[in-house]
Design an enzyme around this catalytic site. Structure first.
Site, mmCIF file in Angstrom:
data_model
loop_
_atom_site.group_PDB
_atom_site.id
_atom_site.type_symbol
_atom_site.label_atom_id
_atom_site.label_comp_id
_atom_site.label_asym_id
_atom_site.label_seq_id
_atom_site.Cartn_x
_atom_site.Cartn_y
_atom_site.Cartn_z
ATOM 1 N N GLU A 46 0.816 -1.204 0.000
ATOM 2 C CA GLU A 46 0.000 0.000 0.000
ATOM 3 C C GLU A 46 0.853 1.260 0.000
ATOM 4 O O GLU A 46 1.926 1.288 0.592
ATOM 5 C CB GLU A 46 -0.886 0.029 1.253
ATOM 6 C CG GLU A 46 -1.867 -1.115 1.322
ATOM 7 C CD GLU A 46 -2.660 -1.126 2.613
ATOM 8 O OE1 GLU A 46 -3.814 -1.581 2.582
ATOM 9 O OE2 GLU A 46 -2.122 -0.676 3.655
ATOM 10 N N ASP A 99 -7.655 -4.798 11.252
ATOM 11 C CA ASP A 99 -7.257 -3.663 10.423
ATOM 12 C C ASP A 99 -7.263 -3.968 8.936
ATOM 13 O O ASP A 99 -6.604 -3.287 8.153
ATOM 14 C CB ASP A 99 -5.883 -3.164 10.857
ATOM 15 C CG ASP A 99 -4.828 -4.246 10.749
ATOM 16 O OD1 ASP A 99 -5.188 -5.373 10.369
ATOM 17 O OD2 ASP A 99 -3.663 -3.963 11.027
#
Lengths: 353, 353
Positions: B70, B241
């Site tokens: 990411e 998460d």
């Protein structure tokens, strides 16, 4: 050439190979500029050929009054790459580069970076190599003369890439600033290219089978007007590369067969922002993969409307990384925390005290 | 503390300060871990207070069968920051970190990077500091006892941040792997915290006013069931998460007032992925800015459903950069090409031969 970019250059998991600007220049000289451009063009062509494999997203841009900062990620499923690049036109007035860049190649299987590299120099090299790859497929056969309008930072790289990849033997240079033309002519002396300085764009394109436009900082400029462009040429338009920045008169576009990198991006940033969003364009990868015809005849005007795309940076990072083991032009960066027990990051920190 | 992060640490435009893992650990020890966490919490709180200034986008993710890579960019208009972070659960079985990260802070006015930094260690520090900031506003007044369920890489950082920022004096540790609890207890010996090892989650939360869940690699796990959670506690849930990864039973969520970082991201990645997308949540920044009430009464259950957000990494990069000039814990990287004449990149390359 390999399609498996995974193995680490060292056994120490915390270290990531770093290619500085100085390393990049040493690497280019160790390989030789024309060979570097030719081999880079091969990597670019190879990746265009397997275009459909890539995870493609438009660049992620953060705009401000002064410029833009962009992240350009992509992945082929085995490796992941991204480039950080800024564009700040006013920088050059303060002695800074308008565009600077760096990039990272990473291993998809582990998420670990495989290389961090400067990409200001590398982007200049890959932009020229991409242009040459496009021209190889689109320019008239036997083209030997290229006009280059705009003699800034990209000019000489274009000249050398077209010499190495396409067999160009003559470049005809023009810039609104004669000092820029003089700089490029001086730099290209001894390159083996015949260099002709031209005082007007009209003079520059005389006898050229390929016209490269690489001007900078222009708002909706018209570097080429319709009557300047004769039948049969290939236009390599690389200076129009963001919204509000174009180089060619709209009428030229309407007479040309247009080839682009990634339509969703080029519609916004390229010359074709001047056209109806449904105006037909072909994708360069389709030509390279043999799915779409490139040049169809001697009278056709082909136009490569190039804005740069993440896969090209990926190809460039992949090429550079494949040269590191043999040349040694890199340094190891202590970028990744590597505790003996992955659950004991805190213990690693405490033991460092 | 300053909000103007622009000036370069050196006069040489090509050099970018680099904070290696070793530098980061030296920096933490030079400042002192608890002071580092407290000052970092101040930066994080300051940036939450001016939340509306930030250019916020969801992270740009590249998913593969093995994990995710990411990019998390953000900007406050003066500085731009991004973090590269991977998540590869299987890495720990191969002696690699599940999560590694690095980040860059840049000057919006010029687009030039101001600092490159390791962020594996720094993310562990900022995650703990963010939790402590949230608890400062949401936990019952006078809370002194925290249960920590999940004694992996984040555990000790949480313990120390809550000690430094919230005045916690006792931590009650539990992990399904007793070796992990033993590791954390050993690391925290001498920290000034009373450390209690607990063989069950039920035992761990006994007498705790704050419950931190930071387990890893679980698919829709239920670390806490509804009957375990009494009135008046603050739950600091940081282990759920990503999509498909949660720690709390849904019924706990329904009894809690829920606070999140950035709803569009938390709806996908956080505990609240189990709830109707319209379920009301408050944003942490609104509490910190005084726009929304935090804790309203002694019986209320507050839940900080934390997944991490780009502004927190920005705060951490900003804090670290502000420490560099005084501590000197960095090295200069030759990352940016800086020709004497910005138009003469080719000449710079040729002169390096």
């Amino acid at each position: 050439m390999t399609r498996t970019p995974a193995l680490a250059l060292n056994d120490t998991l915390n270290l990531v190979p770093f290619v500085s600007v100085d390393h990049m220049m040493k690497l280019v000289h160790a390989i030789g500029l024309e060979r570097f451009l030719t081999e880079l063009a091969d990597y670019i062509e190879e990746d265009f050929r397997r275009w459909e494999l890539f995870d493609k997203t438009p660049r992620v841009a953060s705009h401000s009054a002064e410029g833009v900062i962009e992240l350009m990620p992509t992945s082929d499923g085995a490796a992941y790459g991204f480039k950080y690049v800024n564009g700040h036109p006013k920088n050059s007035r303060e002695g800074r580069q308008t565009v600077t860049a760096f990039g990272v190649l990473a291993d998809v299987a582990t998420g670990y970076p495989l290389m961090l590299s400067e990409m200001t120099m590398l982007t200049a090299l890959r932009t020229a190599a991409v242009s040459a790859v496009a021209a190889k497929h689109l320019a008239p056969k036997g083209a030997r003369v290229m006009a280059i309008i705009g003699n800034g930072a990209q000019c000489e790289f274009q000249a050398l890439a077209f010499k190495a990849v396409c067999g160009i033997d003559t470049v005809r240079l023009h810039d609104i600033d004669p000092a820029a033309t003089a700089k490029s002519a001086r730099n290209l002396a001894g390159s083996g290219l015949r260099v002709v300085r031209c005082s007007t764009p009209q003079a520059a394109i005389e006898g050229a089978q390929i016209i490269t436009t690489c001007t900078a900082d222009k708002q909706y400029a018209t570097i080429l007007t319709d009557n300047m462009v004769g039948a049969g040429v290939h236009i390599n338009a690389i200076g129009g590369d963001c919204p509000g920045k174009t180089e060619l008169h709209r009428d030229i576009l309407l007479r040309s067969d247009i080839f682009v990198e990634y339509p969703p991006q080029t519609r916004i940033e390229g010359e074709i922002q001047q056209l109806d969003p449904r105006h037909p364009v072909a994708e360069l990868w389709q030509v390279i993969a043999g799915k779409v015809a490139g040049r169809k005849g001697a009278a056709q005007i082909t136009l490569f409307d190039s804005v740069g795309f993440a896969t090209e940076d990926f190809s460039a990072l992949r090429y550079v990384r494949d040269q590191l083991a043999a040349t040694g032009h890199y340094a190891d960066l202590d970028l990744l925390a590597d505790p003996d027990d992955p659950r004991d990051l805190y213990g690693m920190l405490m033991r460092a005290a």
